[in-house]
Design an enzyme around this catalytic site. Structure first.
Site, PDB file in Angstrom:
ATOM      1  N   PRO A  86     -36.441 -30.554 -15.115  1.00 32.63           N
ATOM      2  CA  PRO A  86     -37.294 -30.314 -13.814  1.00 32.63           C
ATOM      3  C   PRO A  86     -37.283 -29.010 -13.030  1.00 32.63           C
ATOM      4  O   PRO A  86     -38.225 -28.891 -12.220  1.00 32.63           O
ATOM      5  CB  PRO A  86     -36.373 -31.512 -12.866  1.00 32.63           C
ATOM      6  CG  PRO A  86     -35.299 -32.020 -13.640  1.00 32.63           C
ATOM      7  CD  PRO A  86     -35.438 -31.234 -15.133  1.00 32.63           C
ATOM      8  N   GLU A 113     -26.259 -35.566 -16.155  1.00 35.65           N
ATOM      9  CA  GLU A 113     -26.444 -34.704 -14.972  1.00 35.65           C
ATOM     10  C   GLU A 113     -26.894 -33.470 -14.958  1.00 35.65           C
ATOM     11  O   GLU A 113     -27.204 -32.771 -13.963  1.00 35.65           O
ATOM     12  CB  GLU A 113     -25.055 -35.205 -13.979  1.00 35.65           C
ATOM     13  CG  GLU A 113     -24.968 -36.121 -13.205  1.00 35.65           C
ATOM     14  CD  GLU A 113     -24.853 -37.375 -13.725  1.00 35.65           C
ATOM     15  OE1 GLU A 113     -24.205 -37.363 -15.086  1.00 35.65           O
ATOM     16  OE2 GLU A 113     -25.241 -38.488 -13.423  1.00 35.65           O
TER      17      GLU A 113
HETATM   18 CL1  6GU Z   1     -38.481 -31.662 -18.451  1.00 35.94          CL
HETATM   19  N1  6GU Z   1     -36.599 -33.158 -17.646  1.00 35.94           N
HETATM   20  C1  6GU Z   1     -36.336 -34.098 -16.628  1.00 35.94           C
HETATM   21  N2  6GU Z   1     -34.935 -34.752 -16.867  1.00 35.94           N
HETATM   22  N3  6GU Z   1     -36.779 -34.491 -15.591  1.00 35.94           N
HETATM   23  C2  6GU Z   1     -38.136 -34.181 -15.449  1.00 35.94           C
HETATM   24  C3  6GU Z   1     -38.715 -33.176 -16.451  1.00 35.94           C
HETATM   25  C4  6GU Z   1     -37.911 -32.790 -17.432  1.00 35.94           C
HETATM   26  N4  6GU Z   1     -40.009 -32.772 -15.936  1.00 35.94           N
HETATM   27  C5  6GU Z   1     -40.079 -33.489 -14.782  1.00 35.94           C
HETATM   28  N5  6GU Z   1     -39.235 -34.379 -14.524  1.00 35.94           N
END
Ligand code: 6GU
Length: 226
Positions: A86, A113
């Site tokens: 993210p 996490e």
């Molecule tokens: Cl690539 N990974 C995660 N864990 N959450 C996200 C994401 C990626 N893109 C948006 N939210």
């Protein structure tokens, strides 16, 4: 093109790889998609892939060793390594276009996490699919793979994606199929006219109208694909 996906939840990809356009693209060898269980690369006697973070506070953190070994094993000189997080660059259609021209991608799915900060050094690009947090990078890696595979030459008719929403910073124009009159809602006359120039003009106007009302930001930025 070859896409290798590193994950601790390989079972999540089952439906994705065996359905519809992605399934056909794999069967017809337009793309070779392999799912790799990060656990297989663990040198820990119990095949551990994560541990508590130093300094406390957070839960489990993915360890560097299995992911470094997996990338070492799979990478060659044509490889682009993408880390799903993210905190990455927000994914857009123009990135999908660029990635669809690559020979080999490795997508690393982060989880729990988080992942050990040292894993970042493996990545050519860090990508986020939007401003919200998922439990892991698996769904994001499927989003990216799907959007790339449909752009590979031959996977779908070129016309289908030349008119995609977001090309030229415009949303897609509306489309209709049978019947001409459904519950009093009629297909616009121009689409039944057979007049190609008028149809083209109508579609351009509708695409602009739709973009103005729904996504004026796309028109304002002038920045291709937002
Ligand atoms: Cl690539 N990974 C995660 N864990 N959450 C996200 C994401 C990626 N893109 C948006 N939210």
């Amino acid at each position: 093109m070859k896409i290798d996906i590193l994950t601790i939840f390989p079972e999540m990809f089952q439906g994705f790889l065996t359905t519809s356009i992605i399934k056909r693209a794999v069967e017809k060898n337009f793309v070779d998609i392999k799912i790799h269980d990060i656990r297989k690369y663990s040198k820990d006697p119990h095949k551990k892939v994560d541990d508590y973070g130093y300094g406390g506070g957070r839960g489990m953190v993915l360890m560097p060793q299995p992911i470094f070994d997996a990338v070492d094993d799979l990478k060659d000189k044509n490889t682009k390594v993408i880390l799903m997080t993210p905190q990455g660059k927000t994914y857009k259609q123009n990135i999908a276009y660029d990635l669809s021209k690559e020979k080999h991608l490795i997508l690393i799915c982060g989880h729990y996490e988080g992942f050990d900060e040292r894993i970042r050094i493996l990545a050519d690009i860090e990508i986020s699919i939007g401003d919200y947090v998922l439990t892991g990078g698996e769904l994001a890696s499927m989003v990216i793979t799907d959007s790339i595979v449909r752009l590979i030459d031959g996977v779908i008719e070129k016309e289908s994606h030349l008119n995609d929403s977001f090309n030229n910073n415009l949303l897609d124009y509306p489309v209709y199929t049978k019947p001409v009159d459904f519950r009093g809602m009629k297909v616009p006359d121009v689409l039944l006219s057979g007049h190609h120039a008028n149809i083209k003009k109508y579609r351009e106007q509708e695409a602009i109208k739709k973009t103005q009302t729904r996504r004026p930001d796309l028109l304002e930025t002038g920045d291709k694909n937002g």
